[in-house]
Write a protein that holds these residues in place. Structure first.
Motif, mmCIF file in Angstrom:
data_model
loop_
_atom_site.group_PDB
_atom_site.id
_atom_site.type_symbol
_atom_site.label_atom_id
_atom_site.label_comp_id
_atom_site.label_asym_id
_atom_site.label_seq_id
_atom_site.Cartn_x
_atom_site.Cartn_y
_atom_site.Cartn_z
ATOM 1 N N GLU A 211 6.622 2.454 11.579
ATOM 2 C CA GLU A 211 6.571 1.307 12.486
ATOM 3 C C GLU A 211 7.528 0.191 12.078
ATOM 4 O OE1 GLU A 211 2.500 0.005 12.757
ATOM 5 O OE2 GLU A 211 1.941 1.647 14.100
ATOM 6 N N THR A 212 7.701 0.003 10.770
ATOM 7 C CA THR A 212 8.462 -1.161 10.306
ATOM 8 C C THR A 212 9.837 -0.802 9.743
ATOM 9 O OG1 THR A 212 7.564 -0.983 8.082
ATOM 10 C CG2 THR A 212 6.324 -2.339 9.655
ATOM 11 N N GLY A 213 10.047 0.457 9.398
ATOM 12 C CA GLY A 213 11.306 0.848 8.777
ATOM 13 C C GLY A 213 11.409 0.440 7.322
ATOM 14 N N THR A 214 10.287 -0.060 6.756
ATOM 15 C CA THR A 214 10.306 -0.396 5.330
ATOM 16 C C THR A 214 9.190 0.364 4.609
ATOM 17 O OG1 THR A 214 8.855 -2.304 5.693
ATOM 18 C CG2 THR A 214 11.217 -2.743 5.665
ATOM 19 N N CYS A 215 9.395 0.538 3.311
ATOM 20 C CA CYS A 215 8.417 1.267 2.498
ATOM 21 C C CYS A 215 7.156 0.411 2.320
ATOM 22 C CB CYS A 215 9.026 1.606 1.146
ATOM 23 S SG CYS A 215 7.877 2.412 0.024
ATOM 24 N N SER A 216 6.006 0.997 2.524
ATOM 25 C CA SER A 216 4.760 0.226 2.468
ATOM 26 C C SER A 216 4.414 -0.216 1.055
ATOM 27 C CB SER A 216 3.611 1.038 3.059
ATOM 28 O OG SER A 216 3.183 2.005 2.134
ATOM 29 N N GLY B 107 8.628 8.256 6.357
ATOM 30 C CA GLY B 107 7.992 6.951 6.545
ATOM 31 C C GLY B 107 7.661 6.272 5.235
ATOM 32 N N ILE B 108 8.186 6.814 4.132
ATOM 33 C CA ILE B 108 7.928 6.244 2.793
ATOM 34 C C ILE B 108 8.977 6.789 1.834
ATOM 35 C CG2 ILE B 108 6.330 8.086 2.063
ATOM 36 C CD1 ILE B 108 4.574 5.874 0.786
ATOM 37 N N GLY B 109 9.315 6.001 0.825
ATOM 38 C CA GLY B 109 10.254 6.469 -0.193
ATOM 39 C C GLY B 109 9.606 7.558 -1.057
ATOM 40 N N PRO B 110 10.396 8.492 -1.585
ATOM 41 C CA PRO B 110 9.819 9.632 -2.332
ATOM 42 C C PRO B 110 9.068 9.218 -3.593
ATOM 43 C CG PRO B 110 12.222 9.623 -2.508
ATOM 44 C CD PRO B 110 11.858 8.571 -1.505
ATOM 45 N N ILE B 111 9.589 8.215 -4.311
ATOM 46 C CA ILE B 111 8.932 7.794 -5.569
ATOM 47 C C ILE B 111 7.597 7.107 -5.258
ATOM 48 C CG2 ILE B 111 9.127 6.254 -7.576
ATOM 49 C CD1 ILE B 111 12.256 6.836 -7.280
ATOM 50 N N CYS B 112 7.615 6.275 -4.213
ATOM 51 C CA CYS B 112 6.382 5.589 -3.837
ATOM 52 C C CYS B 112 5.349 6.564 -3.273
ATOM 53 C CB CYS B 112 6.689 4.492 -2.824
ATOM 54 S SG CYS B 112 7.645 3.143 -3.563
ATOM 55 N N ALA B 113 5.827 7.573 -2.555
ATOM 56 C CA ALA B 113 4.908 8.583 -1.999
ATOM 57 C C ALA B 113 4.146 9.267 -3.142
ATOM 58 C CB ALA B 113 5.672 9.605 -1.179
#
Ligand SMILES: [Zn+2]
Length: 195
Positions: free
Chosen positions: A165-170, A185-191
């Motif tokens: 929705e936002t184009g940024t990592c949550s 919808g999320i960066g791999p490290i944060c996922a």
């Protein structure tokens, strides 16, 4: 310094030796008076002016048992999985772990008496906390309640929806630029932090 006192009582024909949690008979009595209600046996003991050694042991026993029981959390709150998930993502105790979801932000707590709880923010305003035990404290809208229930079941999925929705990592708030990250919808490290 605390003086440990050991007492013995006989209950249903069995001798039970235990360590009192109370330093004195007066402490045990005032604990019972304040915490244990509507029990004839306890009331009779407390009403006596002079107690036998056996009765003194019983006062310590009843107070100690009640004190031990009240330390055990009585219920497990609905949102315990969410609390556990949030704290498993914490990398360092010195830093909070935050995740932005569509409409709310969740944050671990790294200082003070609420360490172990999760704070719930709506439009950057604090609205509620979830206790270490998973109980929601505070009044929240139906929408927020539903979001928390979704987050409880699948936090990663909600984080991805936020990313789409936002184009940024949550989690790290960076703009999703890598094609795979945009797709996820999320960066791999944060996922990975959300398992
Ligand atoms: Zn990220």
């Amino acid at each position: 310094m605390r003086v440990m006192q050991t007492f013995t009582i006989t209950k249903k024909g069995q001798e039970i030796a235990f360590e009192s949690k109370f330093n004195s008979l007066e402490d045990a009595k005032s604990y019972l008076t304040a915490n244990v209600k509507y029990n004839d046996f306890v009331n009779d003991l407390l009403a006596k002016k002079k107690l036998s050694d056996n009765q003194i042991s019983w006062v310590h026993y009843l107070a100690t048992q009640d004190a031990i029981e009240s330390e055990i959390p009585a219920t497990v709150g609905e949102f315990l999985p969410l609390v556990e998930k949030m704290y498993s993502a914490v990398k360092s105790n010195a830093r909070k772990f935050q995740v932005r979801l569509p409409g709310i932000t969740l944050s671990t707590v790294n200082k003070g008496v609420n360490v172990g709880c999760v704070y719930v923010f709506e439009n950057n305003n604090y609205v509620a906390k979830i206790t270490t035990n998973g109980e929601l404290i505070g009044s929240v809208s139906e929408d927020v309640k539903n979001l928390l229930e979704d987050a409880n079941d699948n936090l990663l999925q909600l984080a991805k929806i936020y990313g789409h929705e936002t184009g940024t990592c949550s989690i790290c708030a960076r703009t999703l630029s890598d094609p795979l990250s945009i797709q996820m919808g999320i960066g791999p490290i944060c996922a990975k932090r959300l398992g």
